[in-house]
Design an enzyme around this catalytic site. Structure first.
Site, PDB file in Angstrom:
ATOM      1  N   HIS A 160       2.664 -10.042-110.556  1.00 52.58           N
ATOM      2  CA  HIS A 160       1.409  -9.304-110.416  1.00 52.58           C
ATOM      3  C   HIS A 160       1.406  -8.569-109.075  1.00 52.58           C
ATOM      4  O   HIS A 160       1.490  -9.201-108.031  1.00 52.58           O
ATOM      5  CB  HIS A 160       0.215 -10.259-110.462  1.00 52.58           C
ATOM      6  N   ASP A 208       2.700  -6.587-117.790  1.00 54.33           N
ATOM      7  CA  ASP A 208       2.780  -5.532-116.766  1.00 54.33           C
ATOM      8  C   ASP A 208       1.723  -4.458-116.949  1.00 54.33           C
ATOM      9  O   ASP A 208       1.925  -3.301-116.576  1.00 54.33           O
ATOM     10  CB  ASP A 208       4.178  -4.863-116.748  1.00 54.33           C
TER      11      ASP A 208
HETATM   12  P1  GDP Z   1       0.599  -7.141-114.041  1.00 58.55           P
HETATM   13  O1  GDP Z   1       1.736  -8.096-114.095  1.00 58.55           O
HETATM   14  O2  GDP Z   1      -0.103  -6.994-115.357  1.00 58.55           O
HETATM   15  O3  GDP Z   1      -0.344  -7.411-112.905  1.00 58.55           O
HETATM   16  O4  GDP Z   1       1.218  -5.706-113.749  1.00 58.55           O
HETATM   17  P2  GDP Z   1       2.331  -5.324-112.675  1.00 58.55           P
HETATM   18  O5  GDP Z   1       1.846  -5.629-111.333  1.00 58.55           O
HETATM   19  O6  GDP Z   1       3.668  -5.818-113.077  1.00 58.55           O
HETATM   20  O7  GDP Z   1       2.441  -3.760-112.921  1.00 58.55           O
HETATM   21  C1  GDP Z   1       1.488  -2.875-112.583  1.00 58.55           C
HETATM   22  C2  GDP Z   1       2.111  -1.879-111.579  1.00 58.55           C
HETATM   23  O8  GDP Z   1       1.387  -0.679-111.613  1.00 58.55           O
HETATM   24  C3  GDP Z   1       2.025  -2.325-110.132  1.00 58.55           C
HETATM   25  O9  GDP Z   1       3.133  -1.822-109.423  1.00 58.55           O
HETATM   26  C4  GDP Z   1       0.742  -1.707-109.641  1.00 58.55           C
HETATM   27  O10 GDP Z   1       0.693  -1.481-108.232  1.00 58.55           O
HETATM   28  C5  GDP Z   1       0.770  -0.410-110.366  1.00 58.55           C
HETATM   29  N1  GDP Z   1      -0.533   0.110-110.721  1.00 58.55           N
HETATM   30  C6  GDP Z   1      -1.606  -0.607-111.187  1.00 58.55           C
HETATM   31  N2  GDP Z   1      -2.610   0.222-111.477  1.00 58.55           N
HETATM   32  C7  GDP Z   1      -2.183   1.490-111.209  1.00 58.55           C
HETATM   33  C8  GDP Z   1      -2.762   2.782-111.364  1.00 58.55           C
HETATM   34  O11 GDP Z   1      -3.880   2.947-111.795  1.00 58.55           O
HETATM   35  N3  GDP Z   1      -1.972   3.850-111.034  1.00 58.55           N
HETATM   36  C9  GDP Z   1      -0.701   3.722-110.562  1.00 58.55           C
HETATM   37  N4  GDP Z   1      -0.032   4.825-110.277  1.00 58.55           N
HETATM   38  N5  GDP Z   1      -0.122   2.514-110.411  1.00 58.55           N
HETATM   39  C10 GDP Z   1      -0.861   1.408-110.735  1.00 58.55           C
END
Ligand code: GDP
Length: 424
Positions: free
Chosen positions: A41, A13
């Site tokens: 993701h 995440d």
């Molecule tokens: P992944 O599984 O590694 O792709 O990560 P996830 O999608 O589960 O979690 C990342 C979460 O953080 C998602 O809801 C994204 O939209 C959000 N997100 C990613 N980058 C940023 C950021 O720079 N700032 C904020 N506020 N949210 C972010």
């Protein structure tokens, strides 16, 4: 040939999906090499907001070929639903831009049942599985008791193979768990309703990638989960059941001889962890609630509240080393904007000693974080797009992470949207 892996440094995440979505602009092919539909993701771009579970995050870019490699747990049922979900939002998914390895094994209907049955048997000792059938799937794959996607092209042999697996699996379902057995008719329905729709996407991706190699195409490898969830090097048994590390990317993708030119390690500006298992720097109470709310830390797949804490540089150093990261992407830096002082875990206190290396899993339970405090920037940085425009305290925070990990931070995200990014 240009190759790059985008991998998680911590517990998952970290925001890998948004980094893959951003970087796919520079690549011809995006490959998922391990894991299954338990991924979540989140990608936000001009087409909308999507939670992808199995589809590679390059699916939104025109001209990019997306591959589900042989290392992936392909769940035909959920994959078909996901293809329909993104297609309904106007994202074209065709055999030209999505290819499934014929050597990828299929997650069978009973794998999800077995996940739930085993978690129920474990009662208060649960691993915190997402109940997507991933652990039973990988156990069966290594026991050679599941199907490969390419078998769908050989129906006469497929039936006999299914019959063998069915007999064996029913013994486990009925005798070990006291559950209902499956029938051949149920499996035939599954083949017709779930496997047939994805069959047009199944092909010899190894041959396709060999050709791509000769044509000097650029390739991005997309990981699911993070280094600490790697089956061999993570916090076993609270790991996932596959290898999340960049080193596995060529093998799980169908091009075992290729080496990586770049590995982008994704780290969140603070820590989160879903499910059970040791999480040394965990915060509790109001402090934790505030961070969880600020970062909207609820699982993309399950909606479960994530455990939160300060950035854990002990775990991050270990993750950087395991992934052999050539640079870092620090995500969600904007979330820390409310803090006057930012806690940072630099070492652990374990067995009466301060240590700076990540210990053996059994020692993690007794470890405590050693916290240092850094000055917060205390303002909204979500509109910043250049390194030099960041508050001095935010730059100091990033430089501290670089100093502690020995790895350069190349990308900084300050919001979930594709363009909320600072590239150094
Ligand atoms: P992944 O599984 O590694 O792709 O990560 P996830 O999608 O589960 O979690 C990342 C979460 O953080 C998602 O809801 C994204 O939209 C959000 N997100 C990613 N980058 C940023 C950021 O720079 N700032 C904020 N506020 N949210 C972010």
């Amino acid at each position: 040939m240009k190759t790059c892996a985008v991998v998680g440094i911590n517990w998952g995440d970290e925001g890998k999906g948004r980094m893959v979505d951003l970087l796919t602009e520079q690549y011809d092919i995006v490959i998922r090499y391990q894991g299954g539909g338990n991924a979540g993701h989140t990608v936000i771009n001009e087409k909308g907001k999507f939670a992808l579970h199995l589809l590679p995050s390059g699916i939104f870019r025109e001209g990019v070929v997306n591959i589900l490699g042989n290392g992936v747990a392909v769940d035909p049922d959920n994959l078909w639903k996901e293809i329909q979900y993104v297609a309904a939002e106007g994202v074209a998914v065709t055999p030209d831009n999505l290819k499934i390895s014929d050597r990828a094994s299929l997650l069978m209907p009973w794998h999800r049942d077995l996940d739930a049955l085993e978690e129920a048997r474990l009662a208060d000792k649960q691993y915190g599985s997402t109940k997507q059938g991933i652990a039973p799937f990988y156990s069966d794959k290594y026991q050679k008791k599941t199907l490969m996607a390419g078998e769908l092209f050989h129906p006469e042999k497929l039936r006999a193979h299914l019959q063998d697996i069915l007999e064996w699996k029913n013994l486990i379902l009925t005798k070990v768990y006291g559950a209902q057995p499956y029938t051949m008719e149920m499996l035939e329905d599954w083949i017709r309703d779930c496997c047939e729709p994805i069959k047009p996407y199944v092909c010899d991706t190894h041959a396709y990638l060999q050709q791509a190699q000769q044509q000097d195409k650029s390739i991005l490898f997309e990981a699911q989960l993070g280094a600490l969830r790697d089956l061999d090097y993570g916090i076993y048994p609270y790991t996932t059941s596959s290898n999340t590390l960049a080193a596995y990317a060529p093998i799980g993708s169908g091009m075992p001889s290729v080496s990586l030119s770049e590995t982008v390690g994704v780290v969140k500006a603070y820590s989160t962890c879903v499910g059970e298992g040791p999480f040394v720097c965990e915060m509790f109470g109001e402090e934790a609630d505030r961070l969880r709310e600020a970062g909207a830390e609820y699982g993309a797949k399950t909606g479960r509240p994530r455990r939160v804490g300060p950035i854990d540089l002990v775990a991050t150093r270990y993750g950087v080393e395991l992934q052999n990261a050539t640079c870092l992407a620090i995500t969600k830096l904007d979330v820390l904007g409310y803090m006057q002082q930012i806690p940072v875990c630099t070492r652990y206190l374990a067995g009466g000693k301060e240590i700076d290396h990540f210990p053996f899993p059994s020692e993690l339970g007794g470890a405590e974080p050693v916290i240092e405090w850094m000055q917060g920037w205390n303002c909204d940085i979500s509109g910043v797009r250049r390194w030099e425009d960041l508050p001095e305290e935010a730059r100091a925070y990033i430089e501290f992470i670089e100093g502690q990990t020995g790895c350069r931070v190349k990308y900084l995200s300050v919001g979930p949207e594709r363009d909320s990014i600072i590239i150094r």
